[in-house]
Design a protein around this motif. Structure first.
Motif, PDB file in Angstrom:
ATOM      1  N   HIS A 119       0.831  -1.200   0.000  1.00  0.00           N
ATOM      2  CA  HIS A 119       0.000   0.000   0.000  1.00  0.00           C
ATOM      3  C   HIS A 119       0.872   1.258   0.000  1.00  0.00           C
ATOM      4  CE1 HIS A 119      -3.276   2.743   0.859  1.00  0.00           C
ATOM      5  NE2 HIS A 119      -2.592   3.202   1.904  1.00  0.00           N
ATOM      6  N   GLN A 120       1.882   1.281   0.865  1.00  0.00           N
ATOM      7  CA  GLN A 120       2.757   2.454   0.954  1.00  0.00           C
ATOM      8  C   GLN A 120       3.623   2.581  -0.300  1.00  0.00           C
ATOM      9  OE1 GLN A 120       2.476   4.735   3.329  1.00  0.00           O
ATOM     10  NE2 GLN A 120       4.010   5.968   2.235  1.00  0.00           N
ATOM     11  N   ALA A 121       4.082   1.449  -0.851  1.00  0.00           N
ATOM     12  CA  ALA A 121       4.889   1.469  -2.079  1.00  0.00           C
ATOM     13  C   ALA A 121       4.078   2.028  -3.247  1.00  0.00           C
ATOM     14  CB  ALA A 121       5.398   0.064  -2.407  1.00  0.00           C
ATOM     15  N   ALA A 122       2.770   1.664  -3.299  1.00  0.00           N
ATOM     16  CA  ALA A 122       1.890   2.174  -4.358  1.00  0.00           C
ATOM     17  C   ALA A 122       1.795   3.698  -4.271  1.00  0.00           C
ATOM     18  CB  ALA A 122       0.512   1.539  -4.243  1.00  0.00           C
ATOM     19  N   LYS A 123       1.670   4.231  -3.048  1.00  0.00           N
ATOM     20  CA  LYS A 123       1.595   5.682  -2.869  1.00  0.00           C
ATOM     21  C   LYS A 123       2.913   6.345  -3.270  1.00  0.00           C
ATOM     22  CE  LYS A 123      -0.316   7.370   0.817  1.00  0.00           C
ATOM     23  NZ  LYS A 123      -0.644   7.616   2.243  1.00  0.00           N
ATOM     24  N   GLU A 124       4.009   5.695  -2.930  1.00  0.00           N
ATOM     25  CA  GLU A 124       5.342   6.245  -3.220  1.00  0.00           C
ATOM     26  C   GLU A 124       5.600   6.316  -4.722  1.00  0.00           C
ATOM     27  OE1 GLU A 124       8.947   7.669  -1.463  1.00  0.00           O
ATOM     28  OE2 GLU A 124       7.214   6.880  -0.387  1.00  0.00           O
ATOM     29  N   LEU A 125       5.134   5.311  -5.452  1.00  0.00           N
ATOM     30  CA  LEU A 125       5.397   5.221  -6.895  1.00  0.00           C
ATOM     31  C   LEU A 125       4.243   5.755  -7.746  1.00  0.00           C
ATOM     32  CD1 LEU A 125       7.019   1.652  -7.011  1.00  0.00           C
ATOM     33  CD2 LEU A 125       8.193   3.863  -7.058  1.00  0.00           C
ATOM     34  N   TYR A 126       3.190   6.253  -7.092  1.00  0.00           N
ATOM     35  CA  TYR A 126       2.012   6.759  -7.810  1.00  0.00           C
ATOM     36  C   TYR A 126       1.395   5.678  -8.717  1.00  0.00           C
ATOM     37  CZ  TYR A 126       3.918  11.207  -6.243  1.00  0.00           C
ATOM     38  OH  TYR A 126       4.409  12.231  -5.474  1.00  0.00           O
ATOM     39  N   LEU A 127       1.302   4.476  -8.137  1.00  0.00           N
ATOM     40  CA  LEU A 127       0.680   3.353  -8.826  1.00  0.00           C
ATOM     41  C   LEU A 127      -0.472   2.826  -7.964  1.00  0.00           C
ATOM     42  CD1 LEU A 127       3.862   1.353  -9.967  1.00  0.00           C
ATOM     43  CD2 LEU A 127       2.377   2.743 -11.437  1.00  0.00           C
ATOM     44  N   SER A 128      -1.309   2.020  -8.572  1.00  0.00           N
ATOM     45  CA  SER A 128      -2.367   1.384  -7.793  1.00  0.00           C
ATOM     46  C   SER A 128      -1.779   0.156  -7.093  1.00  0.00           C
ATOM     47  CB  SER A 128      -3.521   0.959  -8.695  1.00  0.00           C
ATOM     48  OG  SER A 128      -3.114  -0.085  -9.562  1.00  0.00           O
ATOM     49  N   GLN A 129      -2.406  -0.237  -5.981  1.00  0.00           N
ATOM     50  CA  GLN A 129      -1.908  -1.408  -5.254  1.00  0.00           C
ATOM     51  C   GLN A 129      -1.996  -2.679  -6.099  1.00  0.00           C
ATOM     52  OE1 GLN A 129      -2.876  -1.489  -1.107  1.00  0.00           O
ATOM     53  NE2 GLN A 129      -2.567  -3.707  -0.931  1.00  0.00           N
ATOM     54  N   PRO A 130      -3.064  -2.885  -6.913  1.00  0.00           N
ATOM     55  CA  PRO A 130      -3.084  -4.071  -7.775  1.00  0.00           C
ATOM     56  C   PRO A 130      -1.889  -4.124  -8.733  1.00  0.00           C
ATOM     57  CG  PRO A 130      -5.285  -3.154  -7.607  1.00  0.00           C
ATOM     58  CD  PRO A 130      -4.361  -2.177  -6.939  1.00  0.00           C
TER      59      PRO A 130
END
Length: 310
Positions: free
Chosen positions: A19-30
């Motif tokens: 979840h945090q990595a998705a926010k960091e990379l501006y990607l969705s969690q899926p």
């Protein structure tokens, strides 16, 4: 696998949750989950142990992480290095020897003062060498004397030049207003190395008259050629670009040879398929304006005067 897969994997490790990595990379969690799954399927290993909302790196994940860190560091270094090329581009410019001595030095100095962010690397050699390096992509462009061979080269007129038969001031031929090529038969030839257009001018003229050639000096250095001629070692053909000073001082004399038209065109050459960067386009535009100044300047005037017989 792509660099993006490794960036996502490293971000998940550093952020500790997808979840945090998705926010960091501006990607969705899926998208994050999909990338991690693709890595695991590709290497056929489990990268994380999943305990509720907690991710724990497996030994296999630890090994992959080590490689990813090194790979991404190299990738960042690559990007930085390539960006420097855009910020401070390098142009590789070639020139034949006469051009290099008398034209390229002031041209490059003026160009670099106008475009200080562009660095010029210069190679000076004979026409054959410069042409080969342009065709092989080792030079971006070149200023060459005489004729090139390959049809793959695009040539733009740069300036005019004149080839002169020169001798020492005490040579007996100096007293004649005009001589025939046969008058040169008894003199040793002081000339440039194989592949030089300067060499070809004299040798071709003598060969056309059936005059045996006596090459006494083979030189890659124009200064050496001039010194040998001034010392009475023989005759040579040199570009008016490199003999102006000696002729003005009287340490070299020009012979008017029947049937020898020394006028020639100097060209700016590059591969016709060459990818023209902004830096190269700057150089080509600069050369165009520099050429116009040469055509109306003292170099051309001196060349034309030197070619006329007294």
């Amino acid at each position: 696998m792509t660099i993006r897969h490794f960036q996502i994997f490293t971000a998940v490790v550093d952020c500790r949750t997808m979840h945090q990595a998705a926010k960091e990379l501006y990607l969705s969690q899926p998208n994050i989950s999909q990338a991690i799954g693709e890595l695991e399927r590709h290497y056929q290993v489990k990268l994380f142990e999943r305990y509720k909302k907690k991710l724990i790196l497996t030994p296999e994940g630890e090994r992959l992480l080590k490689h990813c860190r090194a790979l991404l560091a190299q990738y960042d270094a690559l990007n930085q290095d390539m960006r420097k090329l855009q910020e401070n581009p390098v142009l590789r410019i070639g020139a034949t020897v006469s051009v290099g001595e008398e034209i390229l030095v002031p041209l490059v100095a003026e160009f670099e003062s106008k475009y200080p962010h562009i660095r010029i690397e210069v190679t000076v050699n004979n026409t054959e060498y410069v042409e080969e390096y342009i065709l092989n992509g080792k030079l971006d462009a070149g200023i060459v004397e005489g004729q090139t061979v390959s049809s793959e080269l695009e040539r733009k007129p740069f300036c005019q030049d004149c080839m002169q038969v020169v001798v020492a001031p005490d040579n007996p031929l100096v007293k004649f207003e005009q001589i025939s090529p046969q008058d040169l038969a008894d003199y040793g030839i002081i000339t440039r190395e194989q592949g030089s257009q300067v060499r070809n001018v004299l040798l071709n003229m003598l060969a056309a008259q059936g005059i045996p050639v006596q090459i006494k000096w083979n030189c890659t250095n124009i200064h050496t050629i001039k010194q040998a001629v001034m010392a009475g070692q023989g005759i040579s053909v040199l570009s008016s670009l490199v003999t102006q000073k000696e002729i003005a001082e009287g340490s070299l004399k020009v012979l008017s040879v029947e049937g020898l038209d020394g006028h020639r065109q100097i060209h700016l050459a590059l591969h016709h398929n060459k990818n023209r960067s902004e830096a190269l386009n700057c150089f080509l535009r600069f050369c165009e304006t520099y050429s116009e100044r040469l055509q109306t300047g003292w170099q051309t005037e001196t060349a034309e005067k030197s070619c006329r017989s007294d």
